[in-house]
Design a protein around this motif. Structure first.
Motif, PDB file in Angstrom:
ATOM      1  N   CYS A  56      33.847 -42.003   1.571  1.00 46.60           N
ATOM      2  CA  CYS A  56      32.814 -42.039   0.542  1.00 46.60           C
ATOM      3  C   CYS A  56      31.427 -42.108   1.189  1.00 46.60           C
ATOM      4  CB  CYS A  56      33.054 -43.269  -0.330  1.00 46.60           C
ATOM      5  SG  CYS A  56      31.693 -43.641  -1.418  1.00 46.60           S
ATOM      6  N   TYR A  75      24.616 -53.365  -4.357  1.00 44.00           N
ATOM      7  CA  TYR A  75      25.444 -52.183  -4.613  1.00 44.00           C
ATOM      8  C   TYR A  75      25.862 -52.221  -6.084  1.00 44.00           C
ATOM      9  CZ  TYR A  75      29.044 -48.680  -3.358  1.00 44.00           C
ATOM     10  OH  TYR A  75      29.818 -47.545  -3.241  1.00 44.00           O
ATOM     11  N   CYS A  81      34.656 -50.701  -4.948  1.00 46.96           N
ATOM     12  CA  CYS A  81      33.728 -50.002  -4.044  1.00 46.96           C
ATOM     13  C   CYS A  81      33.085 -51.013  -3.105  1.00 46.96           C
ATOM     14  CB  CYS A  81      32.626 -49.303  -4.834  1.00 46.96           C
ATOM     15  SG  CYS A  81      33.205 -48.232  -6.149  1.00 46.96           S
ATOM     16  N   CYS A 147      29.709 -44.172  -7.821  1.00 44.39           N
ATOM     17  CA  CYS A 147      30.174 -43.180  -8.802  1.00 44.39           C
ATOM     18  C   CYS A 147      29.942 -43.688 -10.230  1.00 44.39           C
ATOM     19  CB  CYS A 147      31.662 -42.919  -8.621  1.00 44.39           C
ATOM     20  SG  CYS A 147      32.059 -41.939  -7.175  1.00 44.39           S
ATOM     21  N   GLY A 178      29.469 -41.671  -4.816  1.00 45.41           N
ATOM     22  CA  GLY A 178      30.536 -41.026  -4.059  1.00 45.41           C
ATOM     23  C   GLY A 178      30.826 -39.591  -4.472  1.00 45.41           C
TER      24      GLY A 178
HETATM   25  S1  SF4 Z   1      34.569 -44.957  -6.620  1.00 47.12           S
HETATM   26 FE1  SF4 Z   1      33.004 -43.554  -5.843  1.00 47.12          FE
HETATM   27  S2  SF4 Z   1      31.396 -44.891  -4.982  1.00 47.12           S
HETATM   28 FE2  SF4 Z   1      33.239 -46.153  -5.224  1.00 47.12          FE
HETATM   29  S3  SF4 Z   1      34.230 -46.029  -3.215  1.00 47.12           S
HETATM   30 FE3  SF4 Z   1      35.156 -44.443  -4.506  1.00 47.12          FE
HETATM   31  S4  SF4 Z   1      33.984 -42.567  -4.070  1.00 47.12           S
HETATM   32 FE4  SF4 Z   1      32.778 -44.332  -3.310  1.00 47.12          FE
END
Ligand code: SF4
Length: 497
Positions: A56, A75, A81, A147, A178
């Motif tokens: 990510c 964050y 995440c 995301c 992400g």
């Molecule tokens: S949900 Fe999206 S922001 Fe969260 S770790 Fe997965 S890809 Fe990354």
């Protein structure tokens, strides 16, 4: 001042690499074909009909920012995440402790839940950010998107603007959702973008400093010692830096980087915005790399003769032992699976040691960097490799690596990511985990790497025993396929590939 970067920095978000650099994650062919397609503009990404998970961009962005010892990252993400990002916080603290410093950077998550996805959570983000300032007193706060915050359209940019007026420190949004990019290095750019916007000040004077963009600075002591011979000090970015130090990186004599993938955004940005020369040679790995890289630094800081004497002295010290080990390694074969910078840098180093790279898999490909040029390490390989190298752009697709290893049965597999190293060993192939970016730094690093490879190949009983006792999930059918069987479309590659 550069119009281009000025325009870029007016926007709160950096453009992702797919759009900005034409980066791709799906290709199968060889080095010469990739170079030709990049040059004529016919290179196209090939989608996969099956894909394993990759990495990510949030982790890359947040990992970079948590190296700043007095920063806070809030964050705006669900707890899952945040959990994946937290490891980098611990790592930064350990790396600071290694040099006797304290990393006070904090990572705080907003723990977005189902209610938040329906009703929004900007107030929650504001409250947590204010509380973070009150509790930890950081000198900058980065508001990182995920995301979920991206999908529900949280206006983090406006909140950052509002909080800048409420708090006596910079507050900057970081767009690292992400889903925005498959190229995890877009996260490096998001971090650089936020640092350039919020912390770097226009220069007031020139200082005898070289900006050094890297990850974990394991050769900090050696690099500091080498640079001191030429009257300059390194400013490592961003690990162990402070907001005050970053404010002055526009005053440095030059910017260097462990690889163009990591350094392109900040290096080109500092050059275009403030005239800090960005050194774009192949990197310091191996003999040709170290001589080219140091030579260019010497030119830029007007210490050409001093650098040449240094290189001569060092070469005399280490070359005889390197040559002796080369005899033991000559003729070995290798498969490489690494990020797009080190794939080509390490191929060059192995070539210098007499090891033939039979296949290289790069996790993505930037067909140009922010200066509009192809990656120098790839160009170097095309011009100097004795044989064309089979190449895939594999986006950490381990199943493709397993197919390639099974087909070529190399003596050694080289990877910079532990997950894929382990799988090669399970298949019975000796593996070198090229974890440390400085593993082949200069002549001394080259000697150490040669010794490490020699140790790895001399006793293969571990790999053999492990492979004999493990049942892998891959079927005979998969091993009989070409490794690009899951890649869709795309023109046929050259027959030579
Ligand atoms: S949900 Fe999206 S922001 Fe969260 S770790 Fe997965 S890809 Fe990354």
């Amino acid at each position: 001042m550069s119009e281009r970067y000025n325009a870029l920095l007016k926007k709160p978000s950096s453009n992702v690499r797919e759009g900005r650099l034409g980066s791709i994650t799906g290709y199968n062919g060889c080095v010469s074909d990739l170079c030709e397609r990049s040059a004529c503009g016919s290179l196209k990404n090939r989608e996969r009909c099956f894909s394993q998970s990759s990495m990510c961009i949030s982790m890359c962005a947040i990992g970079q920012l948590l190296g700043i010892r007095d920063a806070a990252v809030v964050y705006h993400a669900p707890s899952g995440c945040c959990a994946t990002a937290s490891g980098t916080n611990v790592l930064s603290q350990q790396i600071a402790a290694r040099i006797g410093k304290t990393n006070n950077a904090v990572l705080v998550g907003t723990d977005l839940d189902e209610n938040d996805t329906v009703f929004g959570a900007l107030e929650k983000l504001k409250k947590i950010t204010l509380e973070t300032y009150k509790t930890h007193k950081p000198n900058v706060i980065f508001l990182a998107s995920s995301c979920v915050s991206g999908v529900i359209g949280e206006d983090v940019d406006s909140l950052a603007e509002e909080l800048k007026n409420e708090l006596p420190i910079p507050v900057e949004s970081v767009h690292c959702e992400g889903f925005k990019s498959r190229i995890w290095a877009s996260g490096f750019d998001a971090a650089d973008h936020a640092v350039l916007r919020s912390l770097v000040k226009p220069p007031k004077e020139k200082r005898p400093v070289i900006n050094f963009k890297n990850f974990f600075e394991s050769e900090r002591a050696q690099i500091t010692e080498i640079f001191s011979e030429f009257g300059v000090t390194p400013q490592f970015l961003y690990m162990n830096s402070t907001t005050e130090e970053l404010a002055h990186i526009s005053e440095s004599l030059a910017t260097v980087c462990v690889c163009g993938t990591l350094g392109t955004y900040i290096g080109n940005g500092l050059e275009e915005l403030y005239g800090v020369p960005y050194i774009r040679t192949i990197n310091f790995s191996g003999i040709a790399g170290f001589e080219t890289w140091m030579g260019r630094i010497g030119e830029v800081i007007n210490k050409k003769n001093e650098v040449e004497s240094f290189l001569k002295r060092e070469k005399e010290k280490y070359l005889p032992e390197i040559e002796a080990l080369k005899k033991e390694l000559n003729g070995l074969t290798a498969v490489i699976g690494m990020g797009p910078g080190y794939t080509y840098e390490v191929s060059r180093v192995l070539q210098e040691l007499g090891i033939k790279t039979v296949w290289a898999a790069a996790w993505h490909f930037d067909y140009k960097y922010d200066d509009g040029q192809n990656p120098p390490a790839l160009r170097y390989l095309k011009e100097h490799a004795p044989n064309d190298i089979g190449l895939s752009i594999a986006d950490m697709q381990n199943y493709e690596i397993m197919n390639i290893i099974n087909k070529y049965k190399p003596d050694v597999y080289f990877s910079r990511h532990p997950g894929s190293t382990v799988w090669a060993i399970k298949q019975g192939v000796a593996a070198v985990y090229f974890a440390d970016e400085y593993m082949a730094f200069g002549y001394r690093g080259m000697l150490n790497l040669a010794q490490y490879i020699y140790d790895t190949i001399r006793n293969r009983s571990f790999e053999k025993n492990l492979a004999a006792r493990i049942k892998l999930p891959y079927t005979k059918w998969w091993y009989e396929q070409n490794n690009d069987a899951m890649l869709l479309g795309g023109a046929a590659v050259k027959e030579a590939c």
